[in-house]
Design an enzyme around this catalytic site. Structure first.
Site, PDB file in Angstrom:
ATOM      1  N   LYS A  85      60.997  25.498 -90.701  1.00 19.72           N
ATOM      2  CA  LYS A  85      60.627  25.609 -89.305  1.00 19.72           C
ATOM      3  C   LYS A  85      61.417  24.413 -88.167  1.00 19.72           C
ATOM      4  CE  LYS A  85      55.893  28.537 -89.391  1.00 19.72           C
ATOM      5  NZ  LYS A  85      55.349  28.329 -89.961  1.00 19.72           N
ATOM      6  N   GLN A 103      50.011  24.041 -89.654  1.00 22.10           N
ATOM      7  CA  GLN A 103      50.399  25.084 -90.405  1.00 22.10           C
ATOM      8  C   GLN A 103      49.201  25.126 -91.647  1.00 22.10           C
ATOM      9  OE1 GLN A 103      53.071  26.355 -91.781  1.00 22.10           O
ATOM     10  NE2 GLN A 103      51.942  27.246 -92.461  1.00 22.10           N
ATOM     11  N   ASP A 107      52.154  29.976 -81.878  1.00 22.83           N
ATOM     12  CA  ASP A 107      51.224  30.609 -83.290  1.00 22.83           C
ATOM     13  C   ASP A 107      50.945  32.273 -82.214  1.00 22.83           C
ATOM     14  OD1 ASP A 107      51.841  30.408 -85.544  1.00 22.83           O
ATOM     15  OD2 ASP A 107      50.866  29.384 -85.830  1.00 22.83           O
TER      16      ASP A 107
END
Ligand code: NAP
Length: 292
Positions: free
Chosen positions: A54, A98, A121
Site C-alpha cells: 500500500k 491494518q 477503508d
C-alpha cells in the site's frame, strides 16, 4: 469455449495511471498531494506485506504517505492517540489501520475513532450507513474493486441475477448492498448465500454473475455454475509453498473446471487482489478532493 480471463492486474494498472494523472492535476490546480497514513501493529508477515504494498503504491502515484509501525503490545489508548493525531493532520486525507489487531485492542473502537471523512477503508458505521442508503462517500476497497472489474469488463450488471457466497462485513454484505442500489453499475437482483443457505448450488446455478468470498478452497465447482456465467473469485487461500519459497495460492472457485463453463472468470492471484489496493488509492484521492 473457455472463459475470458478478467485480469485484475491489467485493469488495476489502467486505473492507477488514471489516478496518477488525477493526483498530478490536484497538485497543479490546488497544491494538494493526497495523503495516506497506514498504521500497523506487530509484524504479522501477511499484514507487513499488505502495508508495504500500500505504501509503495501510494508513493508510485505521487501521494504523500506516512507509516506508523507499532509494537505488538501497544495499548489501545496509544493507538487511539495516533489516530487522533492523523484525524487532525491536514496533510493526511486517508487513514488505514491494518487488520487484524492484537487481542488487547478493541478493533471496533479503533475503526470507529477514524474521522469518517478519512475512512478510506469504508468500515466506519457512518460510511456503511451511507452506502446502505445510496449516499456512499467511500466504498470498502474489495467490493469497490469487484464493481470496477465488472464495469470495465463490459459485464451487464443492470437486471442481472447476482449471487454472492459469503456475508462478511468487508466483502459479501457491502458488495450485495452496492449491486442492489438503483444506480449505474448496479440495479441487479441480489441473492446473498452463507452457511445457513439450504441448497447453495440451487442459487449459484441461477447466477448470471457469481461472486464468491467464502474463504474455502474450491468451494464452487463447475456443476454449481450456469453456462455462460461471469465468475468473480475473491478467495485467497494459502495451500502450500512454491519451490521458490513463496506462498501457493488458490481461490474459492475450482478455476480449471469452472473456466470451461463460465463466459468470464477472475484468476487467483491476479484477479480481485490487485484491485483492492488500487481502490484504496482511489478512495484516498477522493478524500483529498473532499477538502477542496
Ligand atoms: P469471512 O469473514 O471468513 O466470511 C466467509 C463467509 O463465507 C461467511 O459469511 C460464511 O458464512 C461464508 N461461507 C463459508 N463457507 C461457506 C460455504 N461452504 N457455503 C456458503 N457460505 C460459506 O471471509 P471474508 O473476510 O469475506 O473473506 C473471504 C475470502 O476472500 C477469504 O479467502 C479472504 O482471504 C478473501 N479476501 C480477499 C481479498 C482480496 O483483496 N483479494 C479481500 C478480502 C478477503 P457464515 O456467515 O454463515 O459463517
Amino acid at each position: 469455449m473457455p472463459a475470458k480471463i478478467i485480469s485484475g492486474t491489467e485493469i488495476a494498472s489502467r486505473i492507477r495511471e488514471e489516478i496518477k494523472e488525477d493526483a498530478a492535476s490536484l497538485m497543479e490546480q490546488h497544491g494538494i498531494a493526497p495523503g495516506l497514513a497506514t498504521i500497523i501493529v506487530g509484524r504479522n508477515p501477511a499484514s507487513v506485506s499488505y502495508v508495504t504494498a500500500k505504501q509503495k503504491t501510494a508513493k508510485d502515484l505521487g501521494f504523500y504517505s506516512v507509516q506508523e509501525d507499532l509494537p505488538e503490545d501497544v495499548t489501545e489508548e496509544r493507538l487511539l492517540e495516533i489516530i487522533e493525531k492523523y484525524n487532525n493532520d491536514p496533510k493526511i486525507h486517508g487513514i488505514l489501520v491494518q487488520l487484524p489487531l492484537p487481542k488487547q485492542i478493541n478493533e471496533n473502537r479503533v475503526l470507529y475513532a477514524i474521522d469518517p471523512d478519512k475512512d478510506v477503508d469504508g468500515f466506519h458505521p457512518t460510511n456503511v450507513g451511507r452506502l446502505m442508503i445510496g449516499e456512499a462517500r467511500f466504498y470498502p476497497c474489495t467490493p469497490y474493486g469487484i464493481q470496477h472489474l465488472l464495469m470495465r469488463s463490459g459485464v451487464q450488471i443492470d437486471g442481472a441475477e447476482v449471487v454472492i457466497v459469503g456475508r462478511s462485513n468487508i466483502v459479501g454484505k457491502p458488495i450485495a448492498m452496492m449491486l442492489a442500489q438503483k444506480a449505474k453499475g448496479a440495479n441487479a437482483t441480489v441473492t446473498l448465500c452463507h452457511t445457513g443457505t439450504r441448497d447453495l448450488a440451487f442459487h449459484t446455478k441461477r447466477a448470471d454473475i457469481l461472486i464468491v468470498a467464502a474463504g474455502r478452497p474450491k468451494a464452487i465447482t463447475a456443476d454449481m455454475v450456469k453456462e455462460g456465467a461471469v465468475v468473480i473469485d475473491v478467495g485467497v487461500n494459502r495451500i502450500g509453498m512454491t519451490p521458490e519459497g513463496k506462498a501457493k495460492l488458490c481461490g474459492d472457485v475450482d478455476f480449471d473446471g469452472v473456466k470451461e463453463k463460465a463466459s468470464a472468470i477472475t484468476p487467483v492471484p491476479g484477479g480481485v487482489g490487485p484491485m483492492t489496493i488500487t481502490m484504496l488509492m482511489l478512495n484516498t484521492i477522493q478524500a483529498a478532493k473532499l477538502t477542496i
